[in-house]
Design a protein around this motif. Structure first.
Motif, PDB file in Angstrom:
ATOM      1  N   ILE A 174      31.565 -43.576   2.000  1.00 60.55           N
ATOM      2  CA  ILE A 174      30.275 -42.925   2.218  1.00 60.55           C
ATOM      3  C   ILE A 174      29.297 -43.896   2.877  1.00 60.55           C
ATOM      4  O   ILE A 174      28.588 -43.543   3.833  1.00 60.55           O
ATOM      5  N   PHE A 175      29.250 -45.130   2.386  1.00 58.25           N
ATOM      6  CA  PHE A 175      28.397 -46.148   3.024  1.00 58.25           C
ATOM      7  C   PHE A 175      28.792 -46.334   4.492  1.00 58.25           C
ATOM      8  O   PHE A 175      27.923 -46.491   5.370  1.00 58.25           O
ATOM      9  N   TYR A 176      30.074 -46.318   4.761  1.00 53.68           N
ATOM     10  CA  TYR A 176      30.569 -46.485   6.133  1.00 53.68           C
ATOM     11  C   TYR A 176      30.079 -45.359   7.042  1.00 53.68           C
ATOM     12  O   TYR A 176      29.558 -45.604   8.141  1.00 53.68           O
ATOM     13  N   PHE A 177      30.212 -44.128   6.581  1.00 56.91           N
ATOM     14  CA  PHE A 177      29.784 -42.992   7.402  1.00 56.91           C
ATOM     15  C   PHE A 177      28.265 -42.960   7.566  1.00 56.91           C
ATOM     16  O   PHE A 177      27.759 -42.519   8.608  1.00 56.91           O
ATOM     17  N   ILE A 178      27.529 -43.429   6.556  1.00 59.34           N
ATOM     18  CA  ILE A 178      26.073 -43.515   6.677  1.00 59.34           C
ATOM     19  C   ILE A 178      25.704 -44.451   7.829  1.00 59.34           C
ATOM     20  O   ILE A 178      24.779 -44.168   8.606  1.00 59.34           O
ATOM     21  N   CYS A 179      26.422 -45.558   7.969  1.00 63.79           N
ATOM     22  CA  CYS A 179      26.164 -46.492   9.066  1.00 63.79           C
ATOM     23  C   CYS A 179      26.351 -45.814  10.418  1.00 63.79           C
ATOM     24  O   CYS A 179      25.579 -46.058  11.354  1.00 63.79           O
ATOM     25  N   ILE A 180      27.352 -44.956  10.539  1.00 62.20           N
ATOM     26  CA  ILE A 180      27.603 -44.258  11.803  1.00 62.20           C
ATOM     27  C   ILE A 180      26.447 -43.319  12.138  1.00 62.20           C
ATOM     28  O   ILE A 180      25.982 -43.253  13.285  1.00 62.20           O
ATOM     29  N   ILE A 181      25.966 -42.593  11.135  1.00 61.43           N
ATOM     30  CA  ILE A 181      24.838 -41.676  11.373  1.00 61.43           C
ATOM     31  C   ILE A 181      23.592 -42.450  11.784  1.00 61.43           C
ATOM     32  O   ILE A 181      22.906 -42.105  12.751  1.00 61.43           O
ATOM     33  N   LEU A 182      23.284 -43.520  11.053  1.00 61.76           N
ATOM     34  CA  LEU A 182      22.076 -44.290  11.349  1.00 61.76           C
ATOM     35  C   LEU A 182      22.189 -45.007  12.684  1.00 61.76           C
ATOM     36  O   LEU A 182      21.180 -45.243  13.354  1.00 61.76           O
ATOM     37  N   LEU A 183      23.395 -45.372  13.081  1.00 60.75           N
ATOM     38  CA  LEU A 183      23.589 -45.994  14.388  1.00 60.75           C
ATOM     39  C   LEU A 183      23.141 -45.039  15.487  1.00 60.75           C
ATOM     40  O   LEU A 183      22.526 -45.453  16.476  1.00 60.75           O
ATOM     41  N   TYR A 184      23.440 -43.763  15.313  1.00 60.59           N
ATOM     42  CA  TYR A 184      23.012 -42.771  16.301  1.00 60.59           C
ATOM     43  C   TYR A 184      21.504 -42.534  16.239  1.00 60.59           C
ATOM     44  O   TYR A 184      20.852 -42.341  17.269  1.00 60.59           O
ATOM     45  N   LEU A 185      20.923 -42.564  15.052  1.00 68.26           N
ATOM     46  CA  LEU A 185      19.510 -42.218  14.898  1.00 68.26           C
ATOM     47  C   LEU A 185      18.561 -43.323  15.339  1.00 68.26           C
ATOM     48  O   LEU A 185      17.358 -43.101  15.447  1.00 68.26           O
ATOM     49  N   VAL A 186      19.073 -44.531  15.589  1.00 70.37           N
ATOM     50  CA  VAL A 186      18.226 -45.595  16.136  1.00 70.37           C
ATOM     51  C   VAL A 186      17.692 -45.149  17.494  1.00 70.37           C
ATOM     52  O   VAL A 186      18.454 -44.660  18.331  1.00 70.37           O
ATOM     53  N   ALA A 203      30.604 -37.547  10.812  1.00 71.26           N
ATOM     54  CA  ALA A 203      30.379 -38.467   9.691  1.00 71.26           C
ATOM     55  C   ALA A 203      29.679 -37.757   8.545  1.00 71.26           C
ATOM     56  O   ALA A 203      30.011 -37.960   7.366  1.00 71.26           O
ATOM     57  N   SER A 204      28.709 -36.920   8.870  1.00 74.06           N
ATOM     58  CA  SER A 204      28.004 -36.151   7.845  1.00 74.06           C
ATOM     59  C   SER A 204      28.959 -35.242   7.090  1.00 74.06           C
ATOM     60  O   SER A 204      28.897 -35.129   5.855  1.00 74.06           O
ATOM     61  N   SER A 205      29.857 -34.594   7.821  1.00 74.19           N
ATOM     62  CA  SER A 205      30.830 -33.705   7.183  1.00 74.19           C
ATOM     63  C   SER A 205      31.779 -34.495   6.278  1.00 74.19           C
ATOM     64  O   SER A 205      32.104 -34.053   5.169  1.00 74.19           O
ATOM     65  N   CYS A 206      32.225 -35.658   6.742  1.00 71.65           N
ATOM     66  CA  CYS A 206      33.120 -36.494   5.927  1.00 71.65           C
ATOM     67  C   CYS A 206      32.428 -36.935   4.641  1.00 71.65           C
ATOM     68  O   CYS A 206      33.033 -36.953   3.561  1.00 71.65           O
ATOM     69  N   ILE A 207      31.151 -37.305   4.750  1.00 71.42           N
ATOM     70  CA  ILE A 207      30.381 -37.683   3.563  1.00 71.42           C
ATOM     71  C   ILE A 207      30.343 -36.530   2.571  1.00 71.42           C
ATOM     72  O   ILE A 207      30.537 -36.714   1.362  1.00 71.42           O
ATOM     73  N   THR A 208      30.097 -35.344   3.091  1.00 70.71           N
ATOM     74  CA  THR A 208      30.006 -34.171   2.221  1.00 70.71           C
ATOM     75  C   THR A 208      31.298 -33.936   1.467  1.00 70.71           C
ATOM     76  O   THR A 208      31.287 -33.642   0.257  1.00 70.71           O
ATOM     77  N   ARG A 209      32.433 -34.066   2.141  1.00 68.63           N
ATOM     78  CA  ARG A 209      33.720 -33.834   1.489  1.00 68.63           C
ATOM     79  C   ARG A 209      34.006 -34.886   0.425  1.00 68.63           C
ATOM     80  O   ARG A 209      34.626 -34.594  -0.608  1.00 68.63           O
ATOM     81  N   LEU A 210      33.534 -36.109   0.637  1.00 70.52           N
ATOM     82  CA  LEU A 210      33.710 -37.148  -0.378  1.00 70.52           C
ATOM     83  C   LEU A 210      32.815 -36.887  -1.589  1.00 70.52           C
ATOM     84  O   LEU A 210      33.234 -37.071  -2.741  1.00 70.52           O
ATOM     85  N   TYR A 211      31.581 -36.447  -1.331  1.00 72.50           N
ATOM     86  CA  TYR A 211      30.695 -36.098  -2.450  1.00 72.50           C
ATOM     87  C   TYR A 211      31.252 -34.899  -3.221  1.00 72.50           C
ATOM     88  O   TYR A 211      31.084 -34.794  -4.440  1.00 72.50           O
ATOM     89  N   GLU A 212      31.894 -33.995  -2.502  1.00 72.58           N
ATOM     90  CA  GLU A 212      32.486 -32.842  -3.162  1.00 72.58           C
ATOM     91  C   GLU A 212      33.552 -33.290  -4.169  1.00 72.58           C
ATOM     92  O   GLU A 212      33.623 -32.766  -5.291  1.00 72.58           O
ATOM     93  N   GLU A 213      34.370 -34.255  -3.788  1.00 76.84           N
ATOM     94  CA  GLU A 213      35.371 -34.785  -4.710  1.00 76.84           C
ATOM     95  C   GLU A 213      34.713 -35.445  -5.921  1.00 76.84           C
ATOM     96  O   GLU A 213      35.148 -35.254  -7.062  1.00 76.84           O
TER      97      GLU A 213
END
Length: 391
Positions: A174-186, A203-213
């Motif tokens: 999740i931390f990894y995918f957050i970095c990808i999102i923030l990299l784009y938002l810079v 990345a957002s979708s992958c985060i969601t599926r991990l939180y779902e688990e």
């Protein structure tokens, strides 16, 4: 040293909403821990080389403070207290731990990952836009980190076999995918890249599926309060997709429901999750407006954005290497595979429009656009408490 360890433990708890001006919050406990660590000289490698302290455990304390400070700086949109140029402490290694457990590998890999988040955050607070070369460097560093991840922290084994549920591995990803999102938002011209925009949505979708688990295994109660902010960051591309990619609406609504369910569980423990719930609910109801383009759909955008997108995509042609996962991991992974597919869910280049820089900057500061009172409440235009319903 016992006091320093106690301060680190206190920084894990957040009893107030983020708007509260108080000393009883992770931001201040972390700051006190950092100041004490600096007095001990824990920011200098020579302190450990000279044998002043037991190397392994104390070194991990320093890196814990770095990770906490980096995450909070990104969360609150404030300058980090620990800058990479101000210390020379070696990264933790397996020999610094008592045994080679999954938790030990987690404590080793998280600082390596958050060095990238520190770089991303430093780009966000600077007045100049990020250069493509700098962003490519961070993207490559993230890819290298993922490639070198120990097997017990990888989500998938060989032949795309999903490994058994492992909360530390899920959190780290999740931390990894957050970095990808923030990299784009810079802020910067890279925002015109269709590939990088799609990567943030995936990345957002992958985060969601991990939180779902995590939710299904009833492990939300073990998450730290910083996850409230991370869910907010993950929700941004979902809300954007609902607004600008109508054919993705069903999946986006489902994944936003998952994120909201996790936030509701977090709110039972941390009041700070309440404002995030309200912010996401507001954006889901009203949508995200784009300056000068509030009533347009993705197919009504001008071709100038498409030309900029095509130019930016030349620099991010290998962005899909950040996602070495099978398509079954997330229903949106096909967005990155579409180049080789006969059909695509990604709109044509002529219809692409990136997130608006001004509208999206609040993701680095979840307190943006609020009016703070000394008692920690927020007053609306009618003088009522904005967060009364969270009491």
């Amino acid at each position: 040293m016992v006091v320093l360890k106690a301060l680190c433990l206190l920084s894990c708890w957040s009893p107030n909403i983020p708007q509260a001006i108080t000393l009883d919050c992770p931001w201040h406990w972390t700051s006190m821990g950092i100041r004490l660590a600096l007095q001990f000289g824990l920011h200098r490698e020579s302190t450990y080389v000279n044998g002043s302290f037991e190397n392994g455990g104390i070194r991990k304390l320093w890196w814990y403070l770095f990770c906490n400070d980096t995450l909070q700086a990104a969360c609150y949109g404030r300058p980090a207290m620990i800058r990479q140029q101000d210390f020379d402490v070696h990264l933790p290694i397996l020999e610094d731990t008592n045994m080679a457990t999954t938790n030990a590998h987690f404590s080793i890999q998280l600082p390596r990952l958050l060095l990238n988040l520190s770089d991303i955050q430093s780009l966000n607070i600077k007045t100049l836009q990020a250069t493509t070369d700098r962003l490519q460097s961070i993207s490559f560093s993230l890819q290298l980190w993922m490639d070198e991840l120990p097997d017990d922290l990888k989500l998938f084994a060989q032949h795309a076999t999903r490994r058994p549920y492992n909360r530390p591995a899920s959190e780290l990803s999740i931390f990894y995918f957050i970095c990808i999102i923030l990299l784009y938002l810079v802020p910067g011209p890279h925002r015109q890249s269709l590939r990088l925009c799609s990567a943030s949505i995936v990345a957002s979708s992958c985060i969601t599926r991990l939180y779902e688990e995590i939710l299904y295994h009833e492990d939300v109660t073990y998450l730290l309060p910083i996850h409230g902010w991370m869910i907010l960051v993950a929700a941004v591309p979902q809300i954007y997709s609902v607004t600008k990619f109508p054919n993705q609406k069903g999946i986006c609504e489902e994944e936003l429901d998952i994120l909201t369910s996790v936030l509701s569980e977090l709110h039972n423990k941390y009041p700070s999750a309440g404002p995030v719930l309200k912010k996401i609910a507001t954006f889901r109801q009203k949508g995200i407006t784009f300056s000068g383009l509030e009533n347009t759909t993705v197919n009504e955008c001008t071709t100038s954005g498409a030309q900029n997108s095509a130019h930016s995509d030349e620099f991010f042609s290998n962005i899909d290497a950040l996602f070495p996962f099978p398509d079954c991991f997330s229903p949106k992974l096909k967005l990155l595979r579409s180049a080789a597919a006969e059909t695509s869910d990604i709109p044509e280049q002529s219809g692409f429009m990136p997130f608006n820089v001004d509208e999206m900057s609040w993701t680095f500061d979840w307190l943006a656009s609020t009016i703070n009172c000394p008692d920690g409440h927020n007053w609306g235009s009618e003088g009522k408490f904005y967060y009364d319903h969270l009491a």
